[in-house]
Design a protein around this motif. Structure first.
Motif, short mmCIF file in Angstrom:
data_model
loop_
_atom_site.label_atom_id
_atom_site.label_comp_id
_atom_site.label_asym_id
_atom_site.label_seq_id
_atom_site.Cartn_x
_atom_site.Cartn_y
_atom_site.Cartn_z
N LEU A 171 -45.43 -86.17 -31.40
CA LEU A 171 -45.07 -87.52 -31.81
C LEU A 171 -44.45 -88.28 -30.64
N ILE A 172 -44.70 -89.59 -30.62
CA ILE A 172 -44.20 -90.44 -29.54
C ILE A 172 -43.33 -91.54 -30.15
N ALA A 173 -42.14 -91.71 -29.59
CA ALA A 173 -41.22 -92.76 -30.03
C ALA A 173 -41.63 -94.09 -29.41
N PRO A 174 -41.11 -95.22 -29.90
CA PRO A 174 -41.46 -96.53 -29.32
C PRO A 174 -41.17 -96.64 -27.83
N ASN A 175 -40.19 -95.87 -27.31
CA ASN A 175 -39.88 -95.93 -25.88
C ASN A 175 -40.80 -95.04 -25.05
N GLY A 176 -41.78 -94.39 -25.70
CA GLY A 176 -42.73 -93.56 -24.97
C GLY A 176 -42.32 -92.11 -24.83
N GLN A 177 -41.13 -91.75 -25.29
CA GLN A 177 -40.65 -90.38 -25.17
C GLN A 177 -41.15 -89.52 -26.33
N ARG A 178 -41.26 -88.21 -26.07
CA ARG A 178 -41.69 -87.26 -27.10
C ARG A 178 -40.55 -87.01 -28.08
N VAL A 179 -40.93 -86.82 -29.34
CA VAL A 179 -39.94 -86.56 -30.39
C VAL A 179 -40.51 -85.53 -31.36
N THR A 180 -39.63 -84.75 -31.95
CA THR A 180 -40.02 -83.73 -32.92
C THR A 180 -39.34 -84.02 -34.26
N ILE A 181 -40.05 -83.79 -35.35
CA ILE A 181 -39.45 -83.88 -36.68
C ILE A 181 -39.37 -82.47 -37.25
N GLU A 182 -38.19 -82.05 -37.60
CA GLU A 182 -37.97 -80.71 -38.13
C GLU A 182 -37.66 -80.79 -39.62
N THR A 183 -38.21 -79.85 -40.39
CA THR A 183 -37.94 -79.79 -41.83
C THR A 183 -37.37 -78.41 -42.17
N SER A 184 -36.62 -78.37 -43.25
CA SER A 184 -36.05 -77.11 -43.70
C SER A 184 -35.63 -77.27 -45.16
N GLN A 185 -35.10 -76.18 -45.73
CA GLN A 185 -34.60 -76.21 -47.10
C GLN A 185 -33.21 -75.59 -47.11
N ILE A 186 -32.27 -76.23 -47.79
CA ILE A 186 -30.89 -75.75 -47.84
C ILE A 186 -30.36 -75.83 -49.26
N GLU A 187 -29.30 -75.08 -49.52
CA GLU A 187 -28.60 -75.19 -50.79
C GLU A 187 -27.62 -76.37 -50.72
N ILE A 188 -27.51 -77.11 -51.80
CA ILE A 188 -26.66 -78.29 -51.79
C ILE A 188 -25.62 -78.23 -52.90
N THR A 189 -24.55 -78.97 -52.70
CA THR A 189 -23.51 -79.19 -53.69
C THR A 189 -23.43 -80.69 -53.92
N PRO A 190 -22.67 -81.13 -54.92
CA PRO A 190 -22.61 -82.57 -55.18
C PRO A 190 -22.06 -83.39 -54.01
N ARG A 191 -21.35 -82.75 -53.10
CA ARG A 191 -20.85 -83.47 -51.93
C ARG A 191 -21.18 -82.65 -50.68
N MET A 192 -21.80 -83.33 -49.70
CA MET A 192 -22.23 -82.66 -48.47
C MET A 192 -21.70 -83.43 -47.26
N LYS A 193 -21.66 -82.72 -46.14
CA LYS A 193 -21.24 -83.35 -44.89
C LYS A 193 -22.20 -82.94 -43.78
N ALA A 194 -22.59 -83.89 -42.93
CA ALA A 194 -23.45 -83.60 -41.78
C ALA A 194 -22.81 -84.19 -40.54
N GLU A 195 -22.73 -83.37 -39.49
CA GLU A 195 -22.12 -83.80 -38.23
C GLU A 195 -23.06 -83.49 -37.08
N LEU A 196 -23.15 -84.41 -36.13
CA LEU A 196 -23.96 -84.23 -34.94
C LEU A 196 -23.01 -84.13 -33.75
N LYS A 197 -23.05 -82.97 -33.07
CA LYS A 197 -22.08 -82.70 -32.02
C LYS A 197 -22.78 -82.26 -30.74
N PRO A 198 -22.38 -82.79 -29.58
CA PRO A 198 -22.91 -82.27 -28.32
C PRO A 198 -22.19 -80.99 -27.94
#
Length: 211
Positions: free
Chosen positions: A62-89
């Motif tokens: 896949l190619i992003a609008p800026n011309g760079q390559r990008v990947t889309i990843e899918t998965s399956q997880i267990e969930i609760t009524p409240r979830m948190k997602a954090e992106l960290k370097p």
């Protein structure tokens, strides 16, 4: 806690991962979660949101609008009524990550839950972002965040010649240019003076005629 896990339902997730970025470039990363939509549909929604297109040269890329390559990843997880997602370097100096939506979200069993971040590359070379997803569980009457999954995105941050020029100290560059111009003018003045002096030395002296 074990009983809560037994009661949890599963949901599909999809998120985009840039493979390359330029230094000082900013890109958006989106994570969506839904328990009633298949992974392929979630991937299509990510593609539409990011305006990603399939490469004509490489069908699975896949190619992003800026011309760079990008990947889309899918998965399956267990969930609760409240979830948190954090992106960290992994390296705190490699990226600046800003939450565009709340890290904590109430998860619906029908509607799509979305997280989104703005990521700016600050350090060149191979860098890694970690996407950490957590559930809110109760134990002894208290709430605890329990980590469900951690996904990594390995990104190569590239530096173009223009990026290198932009990163230079313009005060130093201006000083260097002024010094260079001064040196050139000094050499030209010296050559001009030397030329005049040589011309005067080679000029024949005048003689007076005596009647």
């Amino acid at each position: 806690i074990d009983q809560q896990y037994k009661d949890n339902i599963k949901a599909n997730i999809a998120f985009n991962k840039p493979e390359q970025m330029h230094k000082e470039e900013t890109q958006s990363i989106e994570l969506i979660l839904n328990s009633s939509i298949p992974p392929s549909t979630l991937s299509a929604q990510i593609m539409e949101w990011g305006n990603f297109v399939t490469s004509t040269a490489e069908p699975n890329v896949l190619i992003a609008p800026n011309g760079q390559r990008v990947t889309i990843e899918t998965s399956q997880i267990e969930i609760t009524p409240r979830m948190k997602a954090e992106l960290k370097p992994q390296d705190s100096e490699a990226f600046i990550v800003a939450n565009m939506l709340d890290a904590e979200q109430v998860v619906s069993s029908v509607n799509t839950t979305t997280w989104r971040w703005s990521v700016t590359a600050k350090k060149e070379g191979p860098q890694t972002l970690e996407l950490v997803i957590s559930q809110l569980v109760k134990y002894d009457g208290k709430d605890f965040w329990h980590e469900v999954e951690t996904y990594t995105a390995n990104i190569v941050v590239e530096v173009t010649p223009l990026d290198r020029v932009k990163s230079l100290d313009w005060k130093w560059i201006l000083g260097f240019i002024l010094l260079l111009v001064g040196s050139v003018l000094g050499i030209l003045n010296y050559l001009n003076s030397s030329k005049k002096k040589t011309g005067e030395e080679n000029k024949p002296s005048s003689t007076r005629r005596i009647k």
